[in-house]
Write an enzyme that holds these catalytic residues in place. Structure first.
Site, PDB file in Angstrom:
ATOM      1  N   ALA A 202       0.834  -1.207   0.000  1.00  0.00           N
ATOM      2  CA  ALA A 202       0.000   0.000   0.000  1.00  0.00           C
ATOM      3  C   ALA A 202       0.866   1.254   0.000  1.00  0.00           C
ATOM      4  O   ALA A 202       0.610   2.210  -0.745  1.00  0.00           O
ATOM      5  CB  ALA A 202      -0.939  -0.008   1.201  1.00  0.00           C
ATOM      6  N   TYR A 203       1.899   1.258   0.820  1.00  0.00           N
ATOM      7  CA  TYR A 203       2.783   2.422   0.906  1.00  0.00           C
ATOM      8  C   TYR A 203       3.503   2.662  -0.421  1.00  0.00           C
ATOM      9  O   TYR A 203       3.503   3.780  -0.947  1.00  0.00           O
ATOM     10  CB  TYR A 203       3.792   2.210   2.033  1.00  0.00           C
ATOM     11  CG  TYR A 203       4.800   3.311   2.193  1.00  0.00           C
ATOM     12  CD1 TYR A 203       4.394   4.615   2.454  1.00  0.00           C
ATOM     13  CD2 TYR A 203       6.162   3.050   2.098  1.00  0.00           C
ATOM     14  CE1 TYR A 203       5.323   5.641   2.611  1.00  0.00           C
ATOM     15  CE2 TYR A 203       7.095   4.061   2.256  1.00  0.00           C
ATOM     16  CZ  TYR A 203       6.679   5.347   2.513  1.00  0.00           C
ATOM     17  OH  TYR A 203       7.596   6.348   2.660  1.00  0.00           O
ATOM     18  N   ALA A 204       4.090   1.608  -0.976  1.00  0.00           N
ATOM     19  CA  ALA A 204       4.791   1.748  -2.253  1.00  0.00           C
ATOM     20  C   ALA A 204       3.827   2.172  -3.356  1.00  0.00           C
ATOM     21  O   ALA A 204       4.167   2.990  -4.210  1.00  0.00           O
ATOM     22  CB  ALA A 204       5.485   0.442  -2.622  1.00  0.00           C
TER      23      ALA A 204
ATOM     24  N   SER B 268       1.111   3.968  -3.071  1.00  0.00           N
ATOM     25  CA  SER B 268       0.736   5.377  -2.919  1.00  0.00           C
ATOM     26  C   SER B 268       1.822   6.296  -3.460  1.00  0.00           C
ATOM     27  O   SER B 268       1.534   7.352  -4.033  1.00  0.00           O
ATOM     28  CB  SER B 268       0.452   5.691  -1.445  1.00  0.00           C
ATOM     29  OG  SER B 268       1.642   5.714  -0.671  1.00  0.00           O
TER      30      SER B 268
END
Length: 247
Positions: free
Chosen positions: A154-156, A158
């Site tokens: 999810a972080y990557a 975004s």
């Protein structure tokens, strides 16, 4: 006539990398807006440190995930300093530890994308109308995009979206003399990064880079300062992975 002072908005500038960027740009002669969404005392401390060093700075509360708050951020900056020349989209959040995509809740996904992706979208959209010609937009990604580390989907994701939007946006601003670039740090010794990590984990992450250390906030601030300068004016639509050679 004297050249008007340049003004930079640095989002998420109350601590860590954002605070280092605010101080560095102030040392380079920019008037600084220290944006924050929490910790007003920390933001005011950054402002005081800049003023004590002979610079100009002003703190503005705004949650970048809220378009109305972003509009107020630009309004207040223009009232205080007359215009905006540089936008540094540093505000962002990370995952609370490793979370596989299959275990990522919708609430966590929404929160990460609201700040990291929508927040950058909101500020760039306003910058298209209100940044002065010849300005600079410097977004923030992460070297996790290049590393494709398990547990950071999810972080990557975004931040990959931020990189893609920036490359397109650089072309959409044709004729304005405005550059749009992205800085993608690796492991950097900030309170946010070090929180919850034991000494063994920190040492392992520091050793990933051939230079065998963690990045420092000042390492990142120096790259941002270059991109914001006249000397950085021929770099456009790029992502710079500032990580000591990890990827």
């Amino acid at each position: 006539m004297p050249h008007p002072a340049r003004t930079a908005i640095v989002t998420g500038a109350s601590r860590g990398i954002g605070a280092a960027i605010a101080r560095r740009l102030a040392a380079d002669g920019f008037q600084i807006v220290v944006n924050y969404a929490a910790r007003p005392e920390a933001a005011e401390q950054v402002v005081r440190s800049i003023i004590q060093a002979g610079g100009r700075a002003y703190a503005i509360l705004a949650d970048v995930s809220d378009p109305a708050a972003v509009a107020v951020l630009f309004d207040q900056t223009e009232l205080e300093y007359g215009g905006v020349d540089v936008l540094v989209n540093n505000a962002g959040i990370i995952q609370p530890g490793l979370v596989d995509l299959a275990d990522t809740s919708e609430a966590l996904y929404d929160r990460i994308f609201a700040v990291n992706t929508r927040g950058t979208f909101n500020t760039m959209k306003l910058a298209a109308q209100r940044l002065r010609d010849g300005g600079r937009i410097i977004n923030f990604s992460t070297s996790v995009v290049g590393l494709a580390l398990p547990g950071y989907a999810a972080y990557a994701g975004s931040k990959a979206a931020v990189e893609a939007m920036g490359r397109v946006f650089a072309k959409e601003l044709r004729g304005r003399g405005i550059t749009v670039n992205c800085v993608a740090p690796g492991p950097t010794a900030t309170e946010l990064f070090l929180d919850g990590k034991d000494a063994e984990t920190v040492a392992r992450l520091a050793n990933l880079a051939p230079l065998q250390r963690l990045g420092q906030p000042e390492d990142i601030a120096g790259v941002v300062a270059f991109l914001a300068s006249e000397e950085g004016g021929w770099i456009n639509g790029q992502t710079l992975r500032v990580n000591g050679g990890i990827v």
